[in-house]
Design a protein around this motif. Structure first.
Motif, PDB file in Angstrom:
ATOM      1  N   GLN A  98      -6.784  12.298 -10.260  1.00  0.00           N
ATOM      2  CA  GLN A  98      -6.030  13.101 -11.220  1.00  0.00           C
ATOM      3  C   GLN A  98      -6.905  14.187 -11.841  1.00  0.00           C
ATOM      4  OE1 GLN A  98      -2.913  11.908 -13.017  1.00  0.00           O
ATOM      5  NE2 GLN A  98      -2.985  13.703 -14.339  1.00  0.00           N
ATOM      6  N   GLU A  99      -8.099  13.769 -12.237  1.00  0.00           N
ATOM      7  CA  GLU A  99      -9.030  14.708 -12.857  1.00  0.00           C
ATOM      8  C   GLU A  99      -9.408  15.825 -11.888  1.00  0.00           C
ATOM      9  OE1 GLU A  99     -12.956  13.380 -14.615  1.00  0.00           O
ATOM     10  OE2 GLU A  99     -11.478  12.043 -15.572  1.00  0.00           O
ATOM     11  N   LEU A 100      -9.686  15.411 -10.660  1.00  0.00           N
ATOM     12  CA  LEU A 100     -10.082  16.376  -9.635  1.00  0.00           C
ATOM     13  C   LEU A 100      -8.948  17.390  -9.406  1.00  0.00           C
ATOM     14  CD1 LEU A 100     -12.110  17.172  -7.359  1.00  0.00           C
ATOM     15  CD2 LEU A 100     -10.856  15.622  -5.865  1.00  0.00           C
ATOM     16  N   ILE A 146       0.834  -1.206   0.000  1.00  0.00           N
ATOM     17  CA  ILE A 146       0.000   0.000   0.000  1.00  0.00           C
ATOM     18  C   ILE A 146       0.873   1.262   0.000  1.00  0.00           C
ATOM     19  CG2 ILE A 146      -1.699   1.330   1.339  1.00  0.00           C
ATOM     20  CD1 ILE A 146      -2.833  -1.405   2.287  1.00  0.00           C
ATOM     21  N   PHE A 147       1.889   1.256   0.877  1.00  0.00           N
ATOM     22  CA  PHE A 147       2.788   2.415   0.902  1.00  0.00           C
ATOM     23  C   PHE A 147       3.438   2.642  -0.459  1.00  0.00           C
ATOM     24  CE2 PHE A 147       2.862   2.430   5.593  1.00  0.00           C
ATOM     25  CZ  PHE A 147       2.732   3.791   5.775  1.00  0.00           C
ATOM     26  N   ALA A 148       3.943   1.555  -1.038  1.00  0.00           N
ATOM     27  CA  ALA A 148       4.621   1.686  -2.327  1.00  0.00           C
ATOM     28  C   ALA A 148       3.645   2.178  -3.392  1.00  0.00           C
ATOM     29  CB  ALA A 148       5.227   0.345  -2.729  1.00  0.00           C
ATOM     30  N   GLU A 149       2.428   1.639  -3.340  1.00  0.00           N
ATOM     31  CA  GLU A 149       1.406   2.001  -4.326  1.00  0.00           C
ATOM     32  C   GLU A 149       1.035   3.486  -4.209  1.00  0.00           C
ATOM     33  OE1 GLU A 149       0.506   0.071  -6.679  1.00  0.00           O
ATOM     34  OE2 GLU A 149      -1.214   1.220  -7.450  1.00  0.00           O
ATOM     35  N   VAL A 150       0.906   3.953  -2.965  1.00  0.00           N
ATOM     36  CA  VAL A 150       0.587   5.373  -2.754  1.00  0.00           C
ATOM     37  C   VAL A 150       1.721   6.237  -3.302  1.00  0.00           C
ATOM     38  CG1 VAL A 150       0.328   7.162  -0.974  1.00  0.00           C
ATOM     39  CG2 VAL A 150      -0.975   5.049  -0.803  1.00  0.00           C
ATOM     40  N   CYS A 151       2.967   5.822  -3.020  1.00  0.00           N
ATOM     41  CA  CYS A 151       4.116   6.593  -3.531  1.00  0.00           C
ATOM     42  C   CYS A 151       4.080   6.632  -5.056  1.00  0.00           C
ATOM     43  CB  CYS A 151       5.426   5.970  -3.066  1.00  0.00           C
ATOM     44  SG  CYS A 151       5.724   6.233  -1.322  1.00  0.00           S
ATOM     45  N   GLN A 152       3.794   5.474  -5.663  1.00  0.00           N
ATOM     46  CA  GLN A 152       3.754   5.441  -7.128  1.00  0.00           C
ATOM     47  C   GLN A 152       2.648   6.342  -7.668  1.00  0.00           C
ATOM     48  OE1 GLN A 152       3.519   1.268  -8.035  1.00  0.00           O
ATOM     49  NE2 GLN A 152       5.540   0.947  -7.132  1.00  0.00           N
ATOM     50  N   ALA A 153       1.502   6.322  -7.009  1.00  0.00           N
ATOM     51  CA  ALA A 153       0.402   7.184  -7.460  1.00  0.00           C
ATOM     52  C   ALA A 153       0.822   8.649  -7.358  1.00  0.00           C
ATOM     53  CB  ALA A 153      -0.852   6.914  -6.644  1.00  0.00           C
ATOM     54  N   LEU A 154       1.465   8.995  -6.241  1.00  0.00           N
ATOM     55  CA  LEU A 154       1.927  10.379  -6.074  1.00  0.00           C
ATOM     56  C   LEU A 154       2.897  10.765  -7.192  1.00  0.00           C
ATOM     57  CD1 LEU A 154       2.383  10.448  -2.186  1.00  0.00           C
ATOM     58  CD2 LEU A 154       0.961  12.042  -3.487  1.00  0.00           C
ATOM     59  N   VAL A 155       3.792   9.809  -7.523  1.00  0.00           N
ATOM     60  CA  VAL A 155       4.753  10.078  -8.602  1.00  0.00           C
ATOM     61  C   VAL A 155       4.008  10.309  -9.918  1.00  0.00           C
ATOM     62  CG1 VAL A 155       6.567   9.018 -10.024  1.00  0.00           C
ATOM     63  CG2 VAL A 155       6.673   8.834  -7.534  1.00  0.00           C
ATOM     64  N   ARG A 156       3.009   9.467 -10.189  1.00  0.00           N
ATOM     65  CA  ARG A 156       2.275   9.609 -11.455  1.00  0.00           C
ATOM     66  C   ARG A 156       1.513  10.934 -11.510  1.00  0.00           C
ATOM     67  NH1 ARG A 156       1.712   3.618 -11.158  1.00  0.00           N
ATOM     68  NH2 ARG A 156       0.038   3.870  -9.642  1.00  0.00           N
ATOM     69  N   TRP A 157       0.883  11.327 -10.376  1.00  0.00           N
ATOM     70  CA  TRP A 157       0.155  12.603 -10.378  1.00  0.00           C
ATOM     71  C   TRP A 157       1.127  13.754 -10.607  1.00  0.00           C
ATOM     72  CZ3 TRP A 157      -2.389  10.528  -5.338  1.00  0.00           C
ATOM     73  CH2 TRP A 157      -3.493   9.734  -5.666  1.00  0.00           C
ATOM     74  N   LYS A 158       2.269  13.654  -9.926  1.00  0.00           N
ATOM     75  CA  LYS A 158       3.262  14.713 -10.020  1.00  0.00           C
ATOM     76  C   LYS A 158       3.760  14.842 -11.463  1.00  0.00           C
ATOM     77  CE  LYS A 158       7.320  15.418  -7.377  1.00  0.00           C
ATOM     78  NZ  LYS A 158       8.101  14.973  -6.218  1.00  0.00           N
ATOM     79  N   LYS A 159       4.048  13.686 -12.052  1.00  0.00           N
ATOM     80  CA  LYS A 159       4.559  13.669 -13.430  1.00  0.00           C
ATOM     81  C   LYS A 159       3.579  14.308 -14.387  1.00  0.00           C
ATOM     82  CE  LYS A 159       7.986  10.103 -14.070  1.00  0.00           C
ATOM     83  NZ  LYS A 159       8.020   8.651 -13.962  1.00  0.00           N
ATOM     84  N   SER A 160       2.285  14.153 -14.105  1.00  0.00           N
ATOM     85  CA  SER A 160       1.302  14.708 -15.024  1.00  0.00           C
ATOM     86  C   SER A 160       1.172  16.217 -14.845  1.00  0.00           C
ATOM     87  CB  SER A 160      -0.046  14.040 -14.797  1.00  0.00           C
ATOM     88  OG  SER A 160      -0.594  14.552 -13.609  1.00  0.00           O
ATOM     89  N   GLY A 161       1.880  16.762 -13.879  1.00  0.00           N
ATOM     90  CA  GLY A 161       1.938  18.216 -13.750  1.00  0.00           C
ATOM     91  C   GLY A 161       0.994  18.812 -12.725  1.00  0.00           C
ATOM     92  N   VAL A 162       0.218  18.001 -12.024  1.00  0.00           N
ATOM     93  CA  VAL A 162      -0.684  18.598 -11.033  1.00  0.00           C
ATOM     94  C   VAL A 162       0.056  18.759  -9.706  1.00  0.00           C
ATOM     95  CG1 VAL A 162      -2.768  17.644 -12.075  1.00  0.00           C
ATOM     96  CG2 VAL A 162      -1.636  16.370 -10.249  1.00  0.00           C
ATOM     97  N   ASP A 163      -0.434  19.711  -8.891  1.00  0.00           N
ATOM     98  CA  ASP A 163       0.145  19.856  -7.546  1.00  0.00           C
ATOM     99  C   ASP A 163      -0.411  18.747  -6.672  1.00  0.00           C
ATOM    100  OD1 ASP A 163       1.617  22.057  -8.136  1.00  0.00           O
ATOM    101  OD2 ASP A 163      -0.022  23.458  -7.656  1.00  0.00           O
ATOM    102  N   ILE A 164       0.487  18.080  -5.989  1.00  0.00           N
ATOM    103  CA  ILE A 164      -0.012  16.981  -5.167  1.00  0.00           C
ATOM    104  C   ILE A 164      -0.273  17.430  -3.738  1.00  0.00           C
ATOM    105  CG2 ILE A 164       0.899  15.062  -6.532  1.00  0.00           C
ATOM    106  CD1 ILE A 164       3.319  15.003  -4.707  1.00  0.00           C
ATOM    107  N   VAL A 165      -1.138  16.683  -3.070  1.00  0.00           N
ATOM    108  CA  VAL A 165      -1.455  16.954  -1.661  1.00  0.00           C
ATOM    109  C   VAL A 165      -1.172  15.671  -0.857  1.00  0.00           C
ATOM    110  CG1 VAL A 165      -3.172  18.768  -2.002  1.00  0.00           C
ATOM    111  CG2 VAL A 165      -3.873  16.377  -2.163  1.00  0.00           C
ATOM    112  N   PRO A 166      -0.999  15.799   0.446  1.00  0.00           N
ATOM    113  CA  PRO A 166      -0.648  14.607   1.225  1.00  0.00           C
ATOM    114  C   PRO A 166      -1.721  13.515   1.183  1.00  0.00           C
ATOM    115  CG  PRO A 166      -0.293  16.598   2.511  1.00  0.00           C
ATOM    116  CD  PRO A 166      -1.018  17.017   1.277  1.00  0.00           C
ATOM    117  N   VAL A 167      -1.251  12.287   1.211  1.00  0.00           N
ATOM    118  CA  VAL A 167      -2.152  11.136   1.232  1.00  0.00           C
ATOM    119  C   VAL A 167      -1.932  10.409   2.555  1.00  0.00           C
ATOM    120  CG1 VAL A 167      -2.701   8.920   0.163  1.00  0.00           C
ATOM    121  CG2 VAL A 167      -2.080  10.873  -1.274  1.00  0.00           C
TER     122      VAL A 167
END
Ligand code: C2E
Ligand code: MG
Ligand code: MG
Length: 443
Positions: free
Chosen positions: A420-422, A241-262
């Protein structure tokens, strides 16, 4: 009847074997199944085809069992058209397939003098040790299950229904299927927004685990997480789960959106692993995620059980820069002195205290939530209200100064692409907030 030994002797013999098998099952932790069955409409068969043909059908049925290749099954004629059948089984999950197979075998058509006869059979099943621990009890349980099959119209099989044991059987099935669920990629995460109740801005997300079972569909985490905890699989799944959350954060970041804590829910066994902190650090650095982007949620009951030890672990998490929330707050009898010493940032008020919080006639929740808010102010802790579903609940919480809201009113947990959309579009749920205000004004 010609080929069948007489009931009295058979029954004694059968019963003795049943006792022996149960003893053996006790030692090797296996299962003993007791099946009771009879023919529906046996009297009618006798009347229409004659007693000889009736007997022939009973003989055919009993020889079908006797002719089975292994000697595991033992059949006993109890008189008239009543039979008992016992068999041993090593695994719980073999029980249902084996019973279905035997049932199908018994229901195959019989050739008798009057032509083809289709047996309609009512079958009751009881299982040692699930349903009863002794032979007599098992006999009665199987008989009662058979009676119920008849009462429901017959021609069906029916397991002795003992709610507790049914549940145990279901959980055992789930447990078996959980092994390998990670490798088969049956788990995924969804993310529920935490929203600022004044502005509608999304401040963060909570990652929630989902399991799509290949046959049973979605299984609630309330059902399967306790199993993962019991068999310690939660440690492995928790890391995933931790790794998956990190990967999701990386993907959101890569797409250019500002990320928020999970925030990630951490269970007790995971938290108590000696290398928990090191693993966390490793996972974060592998993905190059700042620790501030992850929060952990740990339940109040988990924290209370081992005071000082937990304070040490929490302090290390804190010094890494991660946020810490106490989940399900209010349900675990926190001692206030501990609460002061725990290096936590946030209290998440349990959903049960949020429901109808505004309605003093329906619940006492207002007093509890007011007290938690006062406590959090004096201890300088943030508060998240969990499970907010209505505009009135929101308005009440807002008036009390509770700024962060998580609940279906704003959003159900979302899949990664919806997050991501949100984040791309509005980053806020201001529209929902506006609707809520309009709804409140309209009343
Ligand atoms: P929790 O951590 O207290 O999670 C909040 C639960 O409340 C979630 O249920 C969420 O979907 C539900 N919820 C949020 N807002 C509302 C609402 O407005 N109305 C209603 N009726 N429900 C709402 P979920 O996802 O079924 O999770 C249940 C529990 O399972 C979680 O409670 C948590 O204890 C555990 N869990 C879920 N995911 C994980 C995980 O990744 N790891 C661990 N260790 N436990 C998890
Ligand atoms: Mg939680
Ligand atoms: Mg909670």
């Amino acid at each position: 009847m010609e080929n069948l030994p007489q009931p009295g002797f058979m029954q004694e013999h059968f019963f003795a074997s049943l006792m022996t098998r149960i003893k053996q099952a006790e030692t090797d932790e296996s299962y003993v199944l007791l099946l009771r069955f009879d023919l529906d409409g046996f009297r009618k068969l006798n009347e229409q085809a004659g007693y000889r043909e009736g007997d022939r059908v009973l003989n055919i049925l009993s020889s079908r069992i006797d002719d089975l290749p292994d000697d595991n099954e033992q059949l006993c004629w109890l008189g008239a058209d009543e039979f008992a059948l016992m068999l041993g089984m090593d695994d719980r999950d073999e029980i249902e397939p084996r019973v279905s197979q035997l049932y199908a075998l018994l229901r195959e058509p019989c050739e008798i003098n009057t032509g083809r006869f289709q047996p309609r059979i009512s079958l009751g099943i009881a299982v040692y040790p699930d349903d009863h621990m002794d032979g007599y009890g098992l006999m009665l349980a199987a008989e009662s299950a058979q009676r119920h099959a008849k009462m429901r119209g017959g021609a069906q099989l029916n397991y002795y229904s003992n709610k507790i044991h049914e549940q145990a059987r279901y959980l055992a099935l789930l447990e078996k299927d959980l092994h390998g669920a990670l490798a088969r990629e049956e788990f995924y995460l969804v993310y529920q927004p935490k929203v600022d109740s004044t502005t509608g801005v999304v401040k963060g997300f909570e990652a929630l685990l989902r399991w799509r079972h290949p046959e049973r569909g979605m299984i609630s985490p309330v059902e399967f997480i306790p199993i993962l905890e019991d068999n310690r699989m939660i440690i492995e799944v928790g890391e995933w789960i931790f790794a998956e959350v990190c990967q999701a954060l990386v993907r959101w970041k890569k797409s250019g959106v500002d990320i928020v804590p999970v925030s990630v829910n951490v269970s007790m066994h995971q938290f108590k692993q000696p290398n928990f902190i090191e693993r966390l650090q490793q996972i974060l650095s592998e993905h190059e995620i700042e620790s501030g982007m992850i929060e952990i949620e740990i339940t109040e009951s988990c924290l209370m059980d081992d005071g000082q030890e937990n304070i040490n672990i929490l302090s290390q998490i804190k010094s890494m820069g991660m946020g810490i929330s106490i989940d399900d707050f209010g349900t675990g009898y926190s001692s206030l002195s501990y609460l002061k010493r725990f290096p936590v940032d946030t209290l998440k008020i349990d959903r049960s205290f949020i429901t109808d919080v505004h309605n003093r006639r329906k619940s006492d929740n207002a007093g509890i939530v007011t007290a938690i808010m006062a406590l959090s102010h004096s201890l300088h802790l943030d508060v998240v209200a969990e499970g907010v579903e209505t505009a009135h609940e929101l308005a009440f919480l807002h008036a009390l100064g509770c700024r962060t809201i998580q609940g279906f009113l704003f959003s159900k947990p979302l899949k990664e692409d919806a997050v991501q959309e949100l984040l791309e579009t509005s980053f806020s749920m201001a529209e929902t907030l506006l609707q809520v205000r309009q709804e409140l004004q309209a009343r």
